[in-house]
Design a protein around this motif. Structure first.
Motif, PDB file in Angstrom:
ATOM      1  N   ASN A  35       0.827  -1.212   0.000  1.00 44.00           N
ATOM      2  CA  ASN A  35       0.000   0.000   0.000  1.00 44.00           C
ATOM      3  C   ASN A  35       0.854   1.252   0.000  1.00 44.00           C
ATOM      4  O   ASN A  35       0.500   2.259  -0.620  1.00 44.00           O
ATOM      5  N   ILE A  36       1.967   1.208   0.697  1.00 45.63           N
ATOM      6  CA  ILE A  36       2.869   2.357   0.770  1.00 45.63           C
ATOM      7  C   ILE A  36       3.688   2.476  -0.510  1.00 45.63           C
ATOM      8  O   ILE A  36       3.793   3.551  -1.090  1.00 45.63           O
ATOM      9  N   SER A  37       4.271   1.380  -0.955  1.00 49.14           N
ATOM     10  CA  SER A  37       5.169   1.447  -2.122  1.00 49.14           C
ATOM     11  C   SER A  37       4.432   1.792  -3.410  1.00 49.14           C
ATOM     12  O   SER A  37       5.040   2.312  -4.339  1.00 49.14           O
ATOM     13  N   GLN A  38       3.131   1.522  -3.476  1.00 48.36           N
ATOM     14  CA  GLN A  38       2.369   1.811  -4.694  1.00 48.36           C
ATOM     15  C   GLN A  38       1.817   3.234  -4.743  1.00 48.36           C
ATOM     16  O   GLN A  38       1.323   3.663  -5.785  1.00 48.36           O
ATOM     17  N   LEU A  39       1.924   3.975  -3.644  1.00 50.99           N
ATOM     18  CA  LEU A  39       1.429   5.351  -3.644  1.00 50.99           C
ATOM     19  C   LEU A  39       2.196   6.183  -4.665  1.00 50.99           C
ATOM     20  O   LEU A  39       3.409   6.098  -4.768  1.00 50.99           O
ATOM     21  N   PRO A  42       0.882   4.804 -11.167  1.00 50.82           N
ATOM     22  CA  PRO A  42      -0.384   4.752 -11.916  1.00 50.82           C
ATOM     23  C   PRO A  42      -1.446   3.877 -11.246  1.00 50.82           C
ATOM     24  O   PRO A  42      -2.639   4.149 -11.350  1.00 50.82           O
ATOM     25  N   LYS A  43      -1.011   2.855 -10.515  1.00 52.60           N
ATOM     26  CA  LYS A  43      -1.971   1.986  -9.832  1.00 52.60           C
ATOM     27  C   LYS A  43      -2.668   2.718  -8.678  1.00 52.60           C
ATOM     28  O   LYS A  43      -3.849   2.497  -8.412  1.00 52.60           O
ATOM     29  N   LYS A  44      -1.929   3.561  -7.960  1.00 47.72           N
ATOM     30  CA  LYS A  44      -2.477   4.346  -6.838  1.00 47.72           C
ATOM     31  C   LYS A  44      -1.934   5.764  -6.932  1.00 47.72           C
ATOM     32  O   LYS A  44      -1.026   6.142  -6.187  1.00 47.72           O
ATOM     33  N   PRO A  45      -2.486   6.583  -7.838  1.00 52.72           N
ATOM     34  CA  PRO A  45      -1.922   7.915  -8.033  1.00 52.72           C
ATOM     35  C   PRO A  45      -2.160   8.889  -6.879  1.00 52.72           C
ATOM     36  O   PRO A  45      -1.418   9.851  -6.708  1.00 52.72           O
TER      37      PRO A  45
END
Length: 87
Positions: A35-39, A42-45
């Motif tokens: 959740n943190i690394s994807q912030l 494009p997946k979690k903009p």
């Protein structure tokens, strides 16, 4: 005043300030490391309101507006304690 940073850089700056790694940061705020690394990708903009609340509950000195927008300072200025004057 800070210039606006991308979300991914804001989270990295916060984790560095705290002196912990992203996995420990995620654990401390009650989420998982992906959740943190994807912030900021494009997946979690963007950052969710729920995640901002988790971060600010654990680290009340963090400026929620900065987390959401990148505007302002990372930390909320704290008032010096008036009763802690050295005599």
């Amino acid at each position: 005043m800070n210039t606006e940073q991308p979300l991914k850089q804001r989270i990295k700056s916060l984790v560095e300030y705290l002196g912990i790694n992203p996995t420990e940061f995620a654990r401390q705020i009650g989420t998982d490391q992906p959740n943190i690394s994807q912030l900021g990708t494009p997946k979690k903009p963007g950052i969710t309101k729920e995640l901002v609340i988790k971060i600010v509950r654990r680290y009340p000195e963090v400026n929620s507006w900065w987390l959401m927008t990148g505007e302002g300072e990372m930390l909320i200025p704290m008032e010096p304690e008036k009763n802690l004057e050295i005599v």
